[in-house]
Design a protein around this motif. Structure first.
Motif, PDB file in Angstrom:
ATOM      1  N   GLU A   1     -12.788  -0.892   5.623  1.00  0.00           N
ATOM      2  CA  GLU A   1     -12.051   0.494   5.683  1.00  0.00           C
ATOM      3  C   GLU A   1     -12.396   1.342   4.660  1.00  0.00           C
ATOM      4  O   GLU A   1     -12.619   0.479   3.461  1.00  0.00           O
TER       5      GLU A   1
ATOM      6  N   ARG B   1      -7.476   3.118   1.481  1.00  0.00           N
ATOM      7  CA  ARG B   1      -6.508   2.098   1.464  1.00  0.00           C
ATOM      8  C   ARG B   1      -5.342   2.637   2.026  1.00  0.00           C
ATOM      9  O   ARG B   1      -4.718   3.579   2.022  1.00  0.00           O
ATOM     10  N   HIS B   2      -5.073   1.882   2.994  1.00  0.00           N
ATOM     11  CA  HIS B   2      -3.532   2.058   4.129  1.00  0.00           C
ATOM     12  C   HIS B   2      -2.314   2.392   3.156  1.00  0.00           C
ATOM     13  O   HIS B   2      -1.618   3.217   3.638  1.00  0.00           O
TER      14      HIS B   2
ATOM     15  N   SER C   1     -13.166   2.316  -1.779  1.00  0.00           N
ATOM     16  CA  SER C   1     -12.013   1.200  -1.663  1.00  0.00           C
ATOM     17  C   SER C   1     -12.762  -0.037  -2.200  1.00  0.00           C
ATOM     18  O   SER C   1     -13.741  -0.385  -1.902  1.00  0.00           O
TER      19      SER C   1
ATOM     20  N   SER D   1     -12.247  -2.613  -0.439  1.00  0.00           N
ATOM     21  CA  SER D   1     -12.826  -3.350   0.934  1.00  0.00           C
ATOM     22  C   SER D   1     -14.274  -2.824   1.268  1.00  0.00           C
ATOM     23  O   SER D   1     -15.085  -3.732   1.341  1.00  0.00           O
TER      24      SER D   1
ATOM     25  N   LEU E   1     -12.548   0.315   9.729  1.00  0.00           N
ATOM     26  CA  LEU E   1     -11.808  -0.687   9.760  1.00  0.00           C
ATOM     27  C   LEU E   1     -12.183  -1.625  10.602  1.00  0.00           C
ATOM     28  O   LEU E   1     -12.449  -3.085  10.319  1.00  0.00           O
TER      29      LEU E   1
ATOM     30  N   HIS F   1      -8.457  -9.318   9.821  1.00  0.00           N
ATOM     31  CA  HIS F   1      -8.458  -8.633   8.306  1.00  0.00           C
ATOM     32  C   HIS F   1      -7.466  -7.427   8.283  1.00  0.00           C
ATOM     33  O   HIS F   1      -6.891  -7.231   7.008  1.00  0.00           O
ATOM     34  N   LYS F   2      -7.294  -7.185   9.194  1.00  0.00           N
ATOM     35  CA  LYS F   2      -6.195  -5.886   9.611  1.00  0.00           C
ATOM     36  C   LYS F   2      -4.876  -6.176   8.853  1.00  0.00           C
ATOM     37  O   LYS F   2      -4.392  -5.420   7.832  1.00  0.00           O
TER      38      LYS F   2
ATOM     39  N   ASN G   1      -5.206  -5.710   5.150  1.00  0.00           N
ATOM     40  CA  ASN G   1      -5.586  -4.191   4.709  1.00  0.00           C
ATOM     41  C   ASN G   1      -4.198  -3.661   4.862  1.00  0.00           C
ATOM     42  O   ASN G   1      -4.002  -2.461   3.795  1.00  0.00           O
TER      43      ASN G   1
ATOM     44  N   PRO H   1      -7.906  -6.279  -0.144  1.00  0.00           N
ATOM     45  CA  PRO H   1      -9.356  -5.915   0.129  1.00  0.00           C
ATOM     46  C   PRO H   1      -9.542  -6.819   1.233  1.00  0.00           C
ATOM     47  O   PRO H   1      -9.313  -8.176   1.059  1.00  0.00           O
TER      48      PRO H   1
END
Length: 457
Positions: A237, A240-241, A260, A262, A288, A297-298, A301, A306
Motif C-alpha cells: 500500500e 498509510r491507512h 510508505s 510498506s 494494497l 497483511h491488511k 496495515n 508495515p
C-alpha cells in the motif's frame, strides 16, 4: 542436526546453550546465500501434501478429528513448530492464539478462530519484530461450505509450508531482533486470524517493522496461459491507512505517497531477490492487494504496521475457491497438481533472506527529518539508535533517487552520526531516505523523512 550459532556480541553468547559441534563466528551478508540454499522444496512438498491430506481446513470445519478438518491441521502445525523448537534447544516459543467470532456475514454462529504463532526471540532487541505469515484455512465455491473437500494446496498450504520451512532454516541462527512465524486462521471468512494477531500485537506493544504475508506462492500456470517460474509479485500500500489530516497536508508538499514503510519494505525485498535468489525477479505492485480482494497483511496495515503480500505472478482462478470437478474438459479445484514445489521454495527463500537480513540489521532509523528549501544542498537528520538494543550498529546510509524512479539509485554511507548534508544535491529534484547499517553490512529498510515514511520507534 548441527546447530550453528551466528551472533555478533560475544558476551551475549554466555547466555546461550552451546552444542559441542557449534561453530561460533561473526555473520556477514554472504550468510544470506547459505540461508537461501538451505530452503528445501522436498520439505515444502511434504508439508503441502500433509495439509491437503486433512481434506478440508475450512474455518468452521471439524475440530475433534485427528485426521480431518482445521482442528487436526492446526494441531499438526503446532507439533511441527514444537519439533523445530526442540531441535534448536527451545529457541522458539510456540502457542495458540484464539478468539471466538460470531455475528459476521461469513461466521454467523460462534466459531473459535485459532492461529498458531511461533516466536524466535531476538537477543539484543527482542521487542522488535519481523513477521512471516501464511493462512491455514481453505474453501470451495460456497464460502460457507465447511464439509466438502477443500484441499487448498496452493491457497494456502503453500504459504503455511513456506512459513514452516523458513522456521526450520532460520532457527539455526541467532538474531538481534525477533522473528515471528504465523499460521493464521479465518482468512477466507474475513481475515480474522490477522485481525486478532494485529490487535494483540498492538496491545502488547510489539514494535513491528515488517509483515510478509505469503498467500499462494506455488502456482506457475496462469489463467492467462502464461507459465512462469521466474517472477513474483509484492503488493504494498501507499499512504498509510492511519494518516491524520495534518500528516496528509504535510505529505502534499513534501511527498511520500510512494514511500510508505510498506512500499520501502517491498523495495527492500525486491533488492533481496535481485541479490540472493537466482532466477527470480519481483514486481512491486503499488496497491494494497489485487482488485476487490484481500489478504492477512491488511489487518496489520489497518493499524499502521508495515506489511506486504508476497505471491505468484500469474494466478489460475480455476484452482481458487472452486469445488473439485471437471467441466468441459477443464479441471477445477485447488489440488496438489497445481503446486510447483521448486517455485514455492524460491519464494520461501526470498522470505528467509529478507527476514534474516532485517533481524540481523539494526532497527530502522527513527525521527528522520529533512531540510534544504531554497538551498543548494540537502540535510537529513535522525535520532540516534539505542546502542544497547543495537550493539552492532556501524552507522547510517543515505539513499536518494529521482522522484519518478522505482528503486533507490544513489547512496552514501555517512558513519555513526545523526545529521549529514549532501552538498550541491538539491532537495527539490530527488526523494531521500536513511537506513541503519550493521558492522557486518546488514541494512535496515530505508526510512523516508516524516510521518509518511516512519517505521516507528
Amino acid at each position: 542436526m548441527v546447530f550453528r550459532l551466528r551472533f555478533i556480541v560475544i558476551g551475549a553468547l554466555l547466555a546461550l546453550p552451546v552444542h559441542a559441534k557449534e561453530k561460533v563466528s561473526r555473520v556477514n551478508t554472504d550468510e544470506l546465500h547459505t540461508i537461501a540454499a538451505e530452503v528445501s522444496a522436498v520439505h515444502i512438498e511434504q508439508d503441502v501434501r500433509t495439509l491437503v491430506g486433512f481434506g478440508t481446513r475450512h474455518t468452521a470445519s471439524e475440530t475433534a478429528s485427528d485426521t480431518r478438518g482445521i482442528g487436526a491441521a492446526r494441531r499438526w502445525i503446532k507439533n511441527e513448530f514444537d519439533k523445530i523448537s526442540a531441535a534448536c534447544g527451545g529457541c522458539i516459543e510456540v502457542y495458540y492464539q484464539s478468539e471466538t467470532v460470531s455475528g459476521e456475514t461469513r461466521i454467523p454462529d460462534p466459531v473459535e478462530v485459532v492461529s498458531v504463532i511461533a516466536v524466535q526471540r531476538g537477543v539484543t532487541d527482542p521487542g522488535r519484530y519481523v513477521i512471516m505469515s501464511g493462512d491455514i484455512d481453505s474453501r470451495v465455491t460456497d464460502v460457507m461450505n465447511a464439509t466438502s473437500d477443500a484441499p487448498g494446496a496452493n491457497d494456502n498450504a503453500s504459504g503455511v509450508a513456506g512459513v514452516l520451512e523458513t522456521a526450520r532454516v532460520l532457527s539455526q541462527y541467532r538474531f538481534q531482533g525477533s522473528i515471528v512465524y504465523a499460521a493464521l486462521a479465518g482468512e477466507e471468512q474475513g481475515l480474522f486470524g490477522g485481525k486478532i494477531m494485529a490487535a494483540q500485537a498492538q496491545k502488547d506493544g510489539w514494535r513491528i517493522k515488517a509483515v510478509l504475508n505469503n498467500d499462494m506462492i506455488g502456482n506457475i500456470e496462469g489463467i492467462n496461459g502464461v507459465i512462469d517460474n521466474t517472477t513474483a509479485r509484492i503488493f504494498a500500500e501507499g499512504t498509510r491507512h492511519t494518516e491524520t489530516p495534518e500528516e496528509a497536508t504535510t505529505r502534499r508538499y513534501t511527498g511520500g505517497e510512494v514511500d510508505s514503510p510498506s512500499r520501502n519494505l517491498a523495495r527492500y525485498i525486491d533488492k533481496m531477490a535481485d541479490t540472493y535468489i537466482p532466477n527470480l525477479d519481483t514486481m512491486v505492485i503499488y496497491r494494497l492487494d489485487r482488485f476487490g480482494r484481500g489478504g492477512h497483511h491488511k489487518p496489520f496495515n489497518d493499524l499502521g504496521f508495515p506489511g506486504v503480500r508476497i505471491m505468484e505472478t500469474n494466478e489460475n482462478y480455476n484452482r481458487q475457491h472452486q469445488d473439485i470437478r471437471t467441466e468441459n474438459g477443464i479441471a477445477y479445484g485447488d489440488t496438489i497438481e497445481g503446486v510447483n514445489f521448486p517455485y514455492a521454495a524460491k519464494l520461501t527463500a526470498l522470505n528467509a533472506v529478507s527476514l534474516a537480513s532485517m533481524a540481523w540489521a539494526p532497527n530502522p532509523p527513527s525521527g528522520v527529518t529533512i531540510k534544504g528549501a531554497v538551498q543548494p544542498s540537502t540535510t537529513l537528520s535522525w535520532t540516534a539508535l539505542n546502542k544497547k538494543q543495537n550493539p552492532n550498529l556501524a552507522g547510517y546510509k543515505i539513499y536518494w533517487r529521482y522522484t519518478d524512479a522505482p528503486q533507490w539509485q544513489y547512496s552514501r554511507f555517512v558513519g555513526d552520526v545523526t545529521e549529514f548534508t549532501l552538498e550541491n544535491i538539491v532537495i527539490d529534484n530527488y526523494f531521500f531516505c536513511v537506513a541503519s547499517v550493521s558492522k557486518d553490512g546488514f541494512e535496515s529498510p530505508v526510512v523516508f523523512p516524516g510521518a509518511a515514511g516512519s517505521f516507528g520507534e
